[in-house]
Motif scaffolding. Structure first.
Motif, short mmCIF file in Angstrom:
data_model
loop_
_atom_site.label_atom_id
_atom_site.label_comp_id
_atom_site.label_asym_id
_atom_site.label_seq_id
_atom_site.Cartn_x
_atom_site.Cartn_y
_atom_site.Cartn_z
N LEU A 104 0.85 -1.19 0.00
CA LEU A 104 0.00 0.00 0.00
C LEU A 104 0.89 1.24 0.00
CD1 LEU A 104 -2.77 1.41 0.33
CD2 LEU A 104 -2.43 1.23 2.80
N ASP A 105 0.65 2.13 -0.93
CA ASP A 105 1.44 3.35 -1.06
C ASP A 105 0.53 4.44 -1.61
OD1 ASP A 105 3.18 5.41 -1.67
OD2 ASP A 105 4.67 4.13 -2.64
N THR A 106 -0.06 5.21 -0.70
CA THR A 106 -1.04 6.21 -1.13
C THR A 106 -0.39 7.43 -1.76
OG1 THR A 106 -1.03 7.15 1.11
CG2 THR A 106 -2.70 5.50 0.62
N GLU A 107 0.92 7.60 -1.61
CA GLU A 107 1.58 8.74 -2.24
C GLU A 107 1.83 8.49 -3.72
OE1 GLU A 107 5.07 9.99 -0.24
OE2 GLU A 107 4.09 10.26 1.69
N ASN A 108 2.16 7.27 -4.07
CA ASN A 108 2.55 6.98 -5.45
C ASN A 108 1.48 6.26 -6.27
OD1 ASN A 108 5.47 7.85 -5.60
ND2 ASN A 108 5.53 6.54 -3.80
N TYR A 109 0.52 5.61 -5.60
CA TYR A 109 -0.50 4.87 -6.32
C TYR A 109 -1.88 5.41 -5.95
CZ TYR A 109 3.37 1.50 -6.26
OH TYR A 109 4.58 0.89 -6.35
N VAL A 163 3.17 0.09 12.50
CA VAL A 163 2.18 -0.98 12.49
C VAL A 163 2.36 -1.72 11.18
CG1 VAL A 163 -0.26 -1.57 12.54
CG2 VAL A 163 0.58 0.37 13.89
N HIS A 164 2.88 -2.94 11.27
CA HIS A 164 3.15 -3.72 10.06
C HIS A 164 2.02 -4.72 9.86
CE1 HIS A 164 5.92 -6.64 7.66
NE2 HIS A 164 5.24 -5.84 6.86
N LEU A 189 -6.04 2.27 16.42
CA LEU A 189 -4.86 2.27 17.30
C LEU A 189 -4.41 3.68 17.66
CD1 LEU A 189 -2.77 -0.57 15.60
CD2 LEU A 189 -4.47 -0.76 17.44
N ASP A 190 -5.14 4.68 17.16
CA ASP A 190 -4.77 6.08 17.40
C ASP A 190 -3.34 6.35 16.96
OD1 ASP A 190 -5.22 8.70 18.13
OD2 ASP A 190 -4.67 8.39 20.23
N ARG A 191 -3.03 5.91 15.75
CA ARG A 191 -1.70 6.11 15.18
C ARG A 191 -1.82 6.91 13.89
NH1 ARG A 191 2.03 2.01 17.13
NH2 ARG A 191 3.53 2.92 15.64
N ASP A 192 -0.76 7.64 13.56
CA ASP A 192 -0.74 8.36 12.30
C ASP A 192 -0.86 7.37 11.14
OD1 ASP A 192 -0.49 10.80 13.54
OD2 ASP A 192 1.71 10.86 13.33
N LEU A 193 -1.53 7.78 10.09
CA LEU A 193 -1.67 6.91 8.94
C LEU A 193 -0.31 6.54 8.36
CD1 LEU A 193 -3.75 5.51 7.15
CD2 LEU A 193 -3.81 7.56 5.72
N SER A 194 0.66 7.44 8.50
CA SER A 194 2.00 7.15 7.99
C SER A 194 2.68 6.02 8.74
CB SER A 194 2.87 8.41 8.05
OG SER A 194 3.00 8.86 9.40
N ASP A 195 2.18 5.69 9.94
CA ASP A 195 2.74 4.57 10.71
C ASP A 195 2.26 3.21 10.20
OD1 ASP A 195 4.00 6.36 12.36
OD2 ASP A 195 2.57 6.16 14.02
N ILE A 196 1.22 3.21 9.39
CA ILE A 196 0.62 1.96 8.95
C ILE A 196 1.31 1.49 7.68
CG2 ILE A 196 -1.54 0.75 8.47
CD1 ILE A 196 -1.44 2.22 11.19
N HIS A 197 1.96 0.35 7.73
CA HIS A 197 2.65 -0.25 6.58
C HIS A 197 1.93 -1.55 6.24
CE1 HIS A 197 6.29 2.39 6.87
NE2 HIS A 197 5.78 2.55 8.08
N LEU A 198 1.28 -1.57 5.09
CA LEU A 198 0.47 -2.72 4.72
C LEU A 198 1.01 -3.36 3.45
CD1 LEU A 198 -3.40 -2.92 4.92
CD2 LEU A 198 -2.15 -4.04 3.08
N ASP A 199 1.39 -4.62 3.56
CA ASP A 199 1.86 -5.40 2.42
C ASP A 199 0.77 -6.37 2.01
OD1 ASP A 199 4.47 -4.30 2.30
OD2 ASP A 199 5.07 -5.55 4.00
#
Length: 738
Positions: A104-109, A379-380, A399-409
């Motif tokens: 998942l890469d919301t900046e490039n895709y 968060v992996h 989880l009350d985390r920044d979206l940038s912390d979420i790494h989804l493969d």
């Protein structure tokens, strides 16, 4: 033949975004290093020295290209077909292209979604444009090196040729090409010049699939990972009251027992959930263990007490509630042409029928599962999901985390059919990992999937036609559906514009049973209802079924209407092709034929089913399918999608039944839920309408018409009209072939 397209492509769109709505792919300047001439196929790709230059592509010094496929792969073939588009226009040999799943890469895709049969349709021009722009820059660089005009040069298979015979490999001019202006006008190939598009191309994952290499969510493992099994309410509309975990804790391999649910309730209460969040509010008991089997055993040992909440009442007497909706006058009008009430009031005759379909589970081959490792750094998440961006957004809130912390493969999926649009299994894994502070794989059993999932909503349609002087003068379609179903475009499908007085209405009641998209949403049952109705209508009028449909489509052609989604001409085209290829009306003795014609998900399809009666039971021998989906990118993959859709449509229409009693599902495994068996699957004969129209989707459009084709053939054989699915339950036949 359609002429080549002149495309406008700015430096910003080329370098930054490529404007690819269906997943995105960007060719950066360093791509050109990928195209060196005279490079032999490597033996071991893992030993190559790769250079990563953007989120989309990495290139080895040997000139091999790895394209990162952004869209989730659920078997629809986009991991193969989308890279084919760029390789075609770039003129890179297909054997030099390797494909890898992107995270998942919301900046490039953009639109990293698997659903709606839209990926190829939306990618068609942007992906080709990207490849063509890259090729033109290489040609321009070679021309500058030779001191000639670029119009005197051509490129093919990674080699640039000047008209005097001089050649340069792409790699020979890569540095010069990287300094050149991005051309704003590029020419896309004429379809007659395609060398990759339109060729049978094997699935890029096929070797790994058949040799059992890890590709799917269930295959994923990490060091120190534990396993979790979740005990959810046994009935929709229930919540956890108390539980005893002593027996579970005493079992070998069980590490811990916890509860989850509070975090998700806070997300729901705060309005931070999105459309992919279809989930109950009860606490759930989670068993943590050293293996999946130990976690399952521990879950089964939990003694839990559940209590009903007020919503349970909405799961009772659904048939009566749906019928009451159809009988009432409180439906929402979705479309109204002409004066339907007048047409019916003045009719000589009215044909009216009610059609019924049950809930259906998705029953993917691979049960729901997901990996999560929640740490202070990130968060992996890893696993099979059709909507990774939507899932990540909810996990961020959960989880009350920044979206940038979420790494989804994303892994390859063992089936989706709409079930994995909804990320409840992702949220569970994330909440469990956050609670136990360990990497964890949440795995559902088949029983979990079937009894605590998301379902196609039960629905009923009432269809009526008014007849005056032997002509169809009016048409009314009413839908009643659990939790709602009618999609905004369906009122613009056939027979809109084909019948002067036309009205579509819908209403629903809310239920605590979680419902959502199921393969070919909205149309999977509607097509069966409408196309069996038209078959009966033709008989009532005493006219030929094919001619009636052709005449109605002619009406639509003569009544141009911007508010219809289908093409009357293209529907006529598939109808003619199906009639021709199926030997319609000329079948051998003992073979009964049924016809269905339908448009959905941007594609036009006609199907003819051939059945025989064996010991008084219908056996579907063959289905002839005519498809107009525009240009076929990968015929091999397209055939697989078409055949799978037809067989899936027949199986669920004929055999699959599911329901709820006081919120409890009627089946929990395949011993009580009937899927189509190998012996019941027909031969599927596929024919494409050949044209140069931009392609549309194939993952879903062939499923909806299949049920009606079979039902209409069964009527020919038995004289019994079928109004309620699954059809075999209502034929009152003793034997089932298979």
């Amino acid at each position: 033949m359609r002429p080549s397209k002149q495309m406008n492509f700015s430096r910003r769109s080329f370098i930054k975004t490529s404007a690819l709505a269906s997943g995105g792919m960007l060719i950066g300047f360093n791509l050109f290093n990928a195209c060196k001439s005279d490079v032999k196929m490597p033996v071991d790709l893992s030993k190559l020295n790769y250079n990563d230059f953007n989120a989309f592509i990495k290139i080895s010094e040997e000139g091999k290209v790895t394209i990162f496929a952004p869209n989730p792969e659920i078997g629809q073939g986009v991991k193969t077909s989308m890279p084919m588009l760029i390789a075609e226009e770039l003129d890179v040999p297909w054997e030099d292209v390797y494909v890898q799943q992107a995270p998942l890469d919301t900046e490039n895709y953009t639109r990293q979604i698997a659903g709606g049969s839209q990926s190829i349709r939306l990618a068609w021009t942007p992906l080709r444009q990207t490849g063509a722009t890259a090729k033109q820059m290489l040609v321009n660089a070679a021309a500058a090196k030779w001191g000639v005009d670029a119009s005197e040069c051509s490129a093919s298979q990674g080699v640039i040729t000047h008209k005097d015979g001089n050649t340069l490999g792409y790699g020979d001019v890569v540095k010069e090409a990287a300094t050149m202006e991005v051309p704003e006008d590029v020419t896309l190939k004429d379809p007659k010049d395609f060398t990759i598009i339109g060729q049978n191309t094997s699935n890029v994952d096929i070797d790994a699939i058949v040799t059992g290499k890890p590709l799917f969510g269930l295959d994923y493992k990490e060091e120190g990972m534990v396993y979790a099994s979740v005990l959810r309410p046994p009935a929709f509309g229930q919540v956890l009251e108390s539980y005893d975990d002593s027996a579970a804790r005493a079992l070998p391999g069980v590490i811990d027992v916890i509860t989850i649910g509070e975090k998700m309730r806070k997300v729901l209460d705060a309005g931070k959930a999105n459309w992919s969040t279809v989930i109950g509010t009860s606490d759930k008991v989670v068993v943590i263990a050293n293996s999946t089997w130990q976690a399952f055993k521990g879950k089964n040992a939990i003694k839990a007490t559940w209590k009903n909440d007020a919503k349970l009442e909405s799961t009772k007497d659904q048939d009566d509630q749906l019928l009451a909706i159809l009988d009432g006058n409180d439906l929402d009008v979705r479309r109204s042409d002409g004066d339907v009430n007048k047409a019916f009031a003045e009719a000589d005759q009215v044909l009216e029928r009610t059609y019924e379909a049950p809930f259906l589970p998705h029953n993917t081959m691979e049960p729901m599962n997901f990996f999560a490792n929640v740490t202070p750094e990130k968060v992996h998440l890893v696993g099979p999901v059709q909507t990774p961006e939507a899932a990540a957004e909810v996990v961020s809130a959960l989880l009350d985390r920044d979206l940038s912390d979420i790494h989804l493969d994303m892994t390859r999926m063992g089936g989706g059919f709409g079930r994995r649009l909804y990320g409840d299994f992702v949220f569970e894994a994330a909440e469990i990992s956050a609670a136990i502070k360990k990497p964890v794989k949440m795995v559902s059993s088949r029983e979990d999937d079937m009894t605590t999932g998301v379902y196609r909503p039960a629905s009923k349609y009432r269809i009526a036609a008014s007849i005056k002087d032997g002509k169809i003068t009016g048409y009314r379609l009413k839908e009643a559906c659990v939790n709602g179903n009618m999609y905004g475009l369906i009122p613009n499908f056939f027979p809109a514009a084909a019948i002067e007085n036309f009205q579509v209405e819908s209403a629903h009641f809310n239920s605590s049973v979680t419902t959502g998209a199921w393969r070919a949403p909205y149309t999977n049952f509607l097509a069966s209802a409408e196309q069996t109705f038209f078959d009966e209508l033709a008989e009532t009028l005493g006219i030929d079924r094919v001619q009636m449909h052709m005449d109605l489509l002619e009406n639509a052609k003569n009544n141009p209407n911007p508010n219809i989604e289908y093409s009357p001409e293209r529907l006529q085209g598939v109808l003619k092709l199906a009639v021709e290829k199926s030997n319609w009306g000329k079948a051998e003795d003992g073979v009964y034929q049924g016809l269905s014609v339908y448009y959905c998900h941007n594609s036009h399809v006609a199907e003819v089913a051939d059945i025989r009666m064996e010991d008084g039971v219908p056996k579907v021998e063959k289905v002839t399918v005519a498809v107009d989906c525009g240009i076929v990118v990968n015929p091999l993959g397209a055939q697989n999608q078409i055949k799978g859709g037809v067989i899936d449509g027949i199986g669920h229409t004929m055999y699959s039944d599911f329901g709820f009693k006081d919120g409890v599902p009627s089946s929990n495994n395949f011993n009580t839920y009937n899927l189509i068996r190998m012996g019941q699957t027909p031969h599927v004969d596929v024919h494409f309408v050949e044209n140069n129209i931009d392609p549309t989707g194939l993952g879903e459009p062939t499923l909806p018409p299949a049920g009606a084709a079979v039902a209409n053939a069964i009527y020919k054989a038995t004289g019994k009209r079928l109004y309620k699915q699954p059809y075999m339950n209502h034929l009152k036949l003793e034997k089932v072939v298979g």
